[in-house]
Design a protein around this motif. Structure first.
Motif, PDB file in Angstrom:
ATOM      1  N   GLY B 240     -11.406   6.150  22.793  1.00 59.15           N
ATOM      2  CA  GLY B 240     -10.493   5.772  24.012  1.00 59.15           C
ATOM      3  C   GLY B 240      -9.389   4.789  23.657  1.00 59.15           C
ATOM      4  N   ALA B 241      -9.296   4.190  22.577  1.00 58.84           N
ATOM      5  CA  ALA B 241      -8.437   3.138  22.457  1.00 58.84           C
ATOM      6  C   ALA B 241      -7.196   3.670  21.452  1.00 58.84           C
ATOM      7  CB  ALA B 241      -8.843   1.782  21.868  1.00 58.84           C
ATOM      8  N   THR B 242      -7.716   4.645  20.698  1.00 55.48           N
ATOM      9  CA  THR B 242      -6.474   5.024  19.666  1.00 55.48           C
ATOM     10  C   THR B 242      -6.907   6.410  19.160  1.00 55.48           C
ATOM     11  OG1 THR B 242      -5.446   4.317  17.567  1.00 55.48           O
ATOM     12  CG2 THR B 242      -7.821   3.703  17.823  1.00 55.48           C
ATOM     13  N   ASP B 243      -5.698   7.184  18.534  1.00 65.72           N
ATOM     14  CA  ASP B 243      -6.105   8.346  17.772  1.00 65.72           C
ATOM     15  C   ASP B 243      -6.393   8.083  16.314  1.00 65.72           C
ATOM     16  OD1 ASP B 243      -5.836   9.446  20.167  1.00 65.72           O
ATOM     17  OD2 ASP B 243      -3.516   9.936  19.719  1.00 65.72           O
ATOM     18  N   ARG B 244      -6.057   6.753  15.933  1.00 69.03           N
ATOM     19  CA  ARG B 244      -5.976   6.456  14.392  1.00 69.03           C
ATOM     20  C   ARG B 244      -7.364   6.878  13.859  1.00 69.03           C
ATOM     21  NH1 ARG B 244      -2.454   1.371  13.685  1.00 69.03           N
ATOM     22  NH2 ARG B 244      -2.347   1.804  11.528  1.00 69.03           N
ATOM     23  N   PRO B 245      -7.492   6.961  12.746  1.00 65.23           N
ATOM     24  CA  PRO B 245      -8.577   7.268  11.963  1.00 65.23           C
ATOM     25  C   PRO B 245      -9.444   5.969  11.672  1.00 65.23           C
ATOM     26  CG  PRO B 245      -6.904   7.694  10.166  1.00 65.23           C
ATOM     27  CD  PRO B 245      -6.396   7.294  11.694  1.00 65.23           C
ATOM     28  N   TYR B 246     -10.754   6.220  11.368  1.00 63.57           N
ATOM     29  CA  TYR B 246     -11.576   4.953  11.030  1.00 63.57           C
ATOM     30  C   TYR B 246     -12.788   5.424  10.086  1.00 63.57           C
ATOM     31  CZ  TYR B 246     -14.301   7.063  14.947  1.00 63.57           C
ATOM     32  OH  TYR B 246     -14.977   7.526  15.954  1.00 63.57           O
ATOM     33  N   THR B 247     -13.308   4.533   9.713  1.00 65.82           N
ATOM     34  CA  THR B 247     -14.306   4.875   8.526  1.00 65.82           C
ATOM     35  C   THR B 247     -15.761   4.357   8.948  1.00 65.82           C
ATOM     36  OG1 THR B 247     -12.927   4.966   6.752  1.00 65.82           O
ATOM     37  CG2 THR B 247     -15.043   5.123   6.228  1.00 65.82           C
ATOM     38  N   VAL B 248     -16.770   5.174   9.229  1.00 66.69           N
ATOM     39  CA  VAL B 248     -18.124   4.718   9.568  1.00 66.69           C
ATOM     40  C   VAL B 248     -18.997   4.261   8.426  1.00 66.69           C
ATOM     41  CG1 VAL B 248     -20.001   5.112  10.804  1.00 66.69           C
ATOM     42  CG2 VAL B 248     -18.023   6.012  11.781  1.00 66.69           C
ATOM     43  N   TYR B 249     -19.484   2.977   8.323  1.00 69.62           N
ATOM     44  CA  TYR B 249     -20.368   2.720   7.209  1.00 69.62           C
ATOM     45  C   TYR B 249     -21.588   2.300   7.891  1.00 69.62           C
ATOM     46  CZ  TYR B 249     -16.254   2.164   4.159  1.00 69.62           C
ATOM     47  OH  TYR B 249     -14.907   2.463   3.590  1.00 69.62           O
ATOM     48  N   GLN B 250     -22.860   2.861   7.140  1.00 67.57           N
ATOM     49  CA  GLN B 250     -24.066   2.385   7.726  1.00 67.57           C
ATOM     50  C   GLN B 250     -24.749   1.663   6.462  1.00 67.57           C
ATOM     51  OE1 GLN B 250     -24.277   2.714  10.848  1.00 67.57           O
ATOM     52  NE2 GLN B 250     -23.899   5.060  11.685  1.00 67.57           N
ATOM     53  N   SER B 251     -25.707   0.807   6.865  1.00 64.25           N
ATOM     54  CA  SER B 251     -26.419  -0.034   5.926  1.00 64.25           C
ATOM     55  C   SER B 251     -27.541   1.120   5.470  1.00 64.25           C
ATOM     56  CB  SER B 251     -27.223  -1.168   6.296  1.00 64.25           C
ATOM     57  OG  SER B 251     -26.435  -2.206   7.018  1.00 64.25           O
ATOM     58  N   ASP B 252     -27.807   0.932   4.198  1.00 70.66           N
ATOM     59  CA  ASP B 252     -28.873   2.017   3.588  1.00 70.66           C
ATOM     60  C   ASP B 252     -30.165   1.407   3.859  1.00 70.66           C
ATOM     61  OD1 ASP B 252     -26.908   3.601   2.238  1.00 70.66           O
ATOM     62  OD2 ASP B 252     -26.801   1.961   0.582  1.00 70.66           O
TER      63      ASP B 252
END
Lengths: 168, 419
Positions: B240-252
């Motif tokens: 909703g704030a931006t079209d720019r890409p991002y990366t999702v990291y999750q804890s193992d």
């Protein structure tokens, strides 16, 4: 070698009492130094002798990221701060600007107000000359020693830029 | 090897396959933030770095003058002027008064911080952005100056403490009450040099605004950063704030934690932190009979539209206690406008509150609500140290927007359920 009198502080000494927010728009370190610990003890600045050492309990410098906190201590002539632990931003800032700090577990209970303290910054050996007790500070990691050796982060960065330039 | 979210983000930015707690890395920064007070010192230090003339990437540097702005005095005006000129000369991202907000409310709103980013800021509450799954931490001005020059920062990889919140929130309990409770349990140095990872059913139920509130106060337990899992709510907020890409990291699942602390939401009532430490918490129901002089609703902790809606919900159609001054500070211009459209500002003014332009002012005793000798303030801010908001004998009680609003009406520290 650092040799001076001990100024004893308790735990969780926050950056607001080291230098109050209302003075944070001052950049001149000597001007800032006039207000060190003002809200904790308005007489501190008048009594503190350049070259003396702060010995505090755990978590010294907690709170804000204001770099003027270690800067005003340095400008006031604080030769070193010794504590069992430091808040992490204060710790970084002190290393970066060259205010000597030393971490020793439970150190506060071995020093009383105005006792005589001696610190060898090279070895991290700290002695209470009034009681004869001595302590070994935790050694700094190699990377931090490089920053300290360079005389602070600005000099270290200058060397890095020089180094990068040579690679071109 | 299994890693936590924090370790994964640090490894990715250090160009390493893995990192371990205690390891020191040189990490690339995605964004460097400074306000006018940290920038003024950083500009001085930047000038001392030999060979540094231009910053590494002006699009990755943000300056938000928000602490003593609109300028409270000549000294502050001089600082703001010097910072403005430097930011514009260097072509940094610069948010001027009237187009700005409180930095940690503004940056997520503008899409400048996104999940997976590594953000450092010359402000201790930079840790706020962990609320949307970024690694974000506060640093001093010299670190900011060197990051401006090199685009990198040295960081010790923190060990992670996992905080698990089980069950459902009780009535009138918000993210603010949960973080006050956690800081109370941990102590102000309970998470020193560590990362705090927030998990559990009650965390999944929280709004993004409440997660930002909680991450904001990770520093009050001494933590390096606070971090939340990225879920559908986060992604919807960021998209909703931006079209720019991002990366999702999750804890193992097998990641190693220094400690796991479990909190039962049954035990968490609306909280208040008594003077003079954020860890000095107790349930509002045990606050006793404490008359107050001022209330502040706003700040990087609780200046979001959701906070203002809660406050307005309690204040609507009522007048605050005749002896109380209540200062409401929307966190950004966008929030101010939204509050205007929703009629919240009218509610505040009719309840006899002051509505201010976005500023950090009162939180650090700058302006817009400095306290006199012996005065008591209930504040939705994050610190209640000696002299923080004014006179050395004044007292600050930290609480949620609901508790602050209820207290403004009653003239004493009050449970929202009692209004």
């Amino acid at each position: 070698m650092i040799k001076g009198s001990v100024w004893k502080f308790g735990r969780d000494i926050d950056t607001d009492v080291i230098i109050a927010g209302r003075y944070c728009n001052i950049s001149d370190p000597d001007e800032l130094a006039k207000h060190v610990f003002e809200d904790l003890d308005p007489t501190f600045v008048g009594r503190f002798v350049q070259g003396d050492v702060i010995v505090a309990d755990a978590n010294f410098g907690c709170g804000s990221s204001r770099e003027v906190a270690p800067l005003c201590l340095k400008a006031a002539g604080v030769a070193a701060v010794v504590a069992p632990s430091f808040a992490r931003i204060f710790y970084r800032n002190a290393i970066n600007i060259g205010l000597p700090i030393f971490e020793i577990p439970s150190v506060a209970k071995f020093f009383e107000q105005r006792q005589s303290i001696q610190i060898d910054p090279g070895t991290g050996m700290i002695s209470n000359l009034s009681t004869g007790a001595s302590f070994q500070a935790a050694p700094f990691p190699e990377f931090m020693q490089k920053i300290i050796g360079a005389g602070g982060l600005v000099n270290y960065a200058s060397e890095r830029i020089g180094g990068l330039g040579n690679e071109k | 090897m299994a890693m936590t979210m924090t370790e994964k983000i640090l490894a990715a930015h250090a160009g390493l396959p893995q990192v371990r707690p205690g390891q020191i890395v040189n990490a690339k920064v995605d964004l460097v933030l400074a306000n006018e007070l940290s920038a003024i010192v950083a500009i001085e230090e930047f000038g001392k770095i030999r060979g540094a003339e231009k910053v590494f990437d002006p699009h990755k540097i943000v300056i938000v003058p928000d602490h003593f702005t609109p300028n409270k005095d000549i000294q502050s005006a001089q600082v703001a002027k010097k910072v403005r000129e430097f930011a514009l000369t260097q072509q940094m991202l610069y948010y001027e008064v009237g187009r700005m907000g409180i930095e940690h409310v503004l940056l997520p709103e503008q899409g400048l911080v996104r999940p997976g980013m590594l953000v450092i800021g010359g402000d201790s509450h930079t840790c706020t952005y962990g609320g949307i799954g970024a690694f974000a931490t506060g640093v001093g001005s010299t670190d900011v100056a060197v990051a401006w020059a090199l685009g990198e920062v040295w960081l010790k990889v923190p060990s992670t403490i996992r905080l698990e919140f089980l069950g459902k929130k009780q009535p009138w309990v918000s993210g603010k009450d949960m973080i006050l409770y956690a800081v109370g349990r941990l102590g102000v140095d309970g998470a020193i040099y560590s990362a705090l990872e927030f998990t559990g059913e009650a965390i999944a139920d929280l709004s993004v605004a409440e997660r930002l509130t909680m991450a904001n106060m990770a520093i009050e337990a001494g933590a390096k950063n606070g971090i939340f899992v990225v879920d559908a709510k986060t992604e919807s907020y960021v998209q909703g704030a931006t079209d720019r890409p991002y990366t999702v990291y999750q804890s193992d699942p097998e990641a190693e934690y220094a400690q796991t602390i479990v909190f039962d939401m049954e035990d968490i009532d609306p909280q208040v932190a008594f003077p003079h430490l954020p860890s000095n918490t107790k349930p509002v129901s045990q606050a006793g009979d404490l008359a107050i002089d001022q209330v502040v609703i706003g700040s990087c902790t609780n200046g979001r539209i959701e906070d203002l809606r809660i406050a307005a919900g309690l204040l609507k159609g009522k007048k605050i206690h005749p002896r109380v001054r209540c200062i409401v500070i929307p966190g950004t211009q966008k929030i101010y406008l939204q509050a205007l459209k929703e009629g919240l500002l009218e509610t505040f003014v009719q309840a006899d509150c002051v509505v201010s332009t976005p500023t950090c002012g009162p939180c650090l005793g700058g302006h817009m609500g400095v306290l006199a000798e012996g005065e008591r303030c209930v504040s939705t801010t994050n610190r209640n140290f000696v002299g923080r908001m004014g006179h050395v004998t004044s007292e600050i009680y930290l609480a949620s927007p609901a508790v602050a609003s209820a207290s403004a009406l009653a003239g004493r520290i009050t449970e929202p359920g009692k209004i």
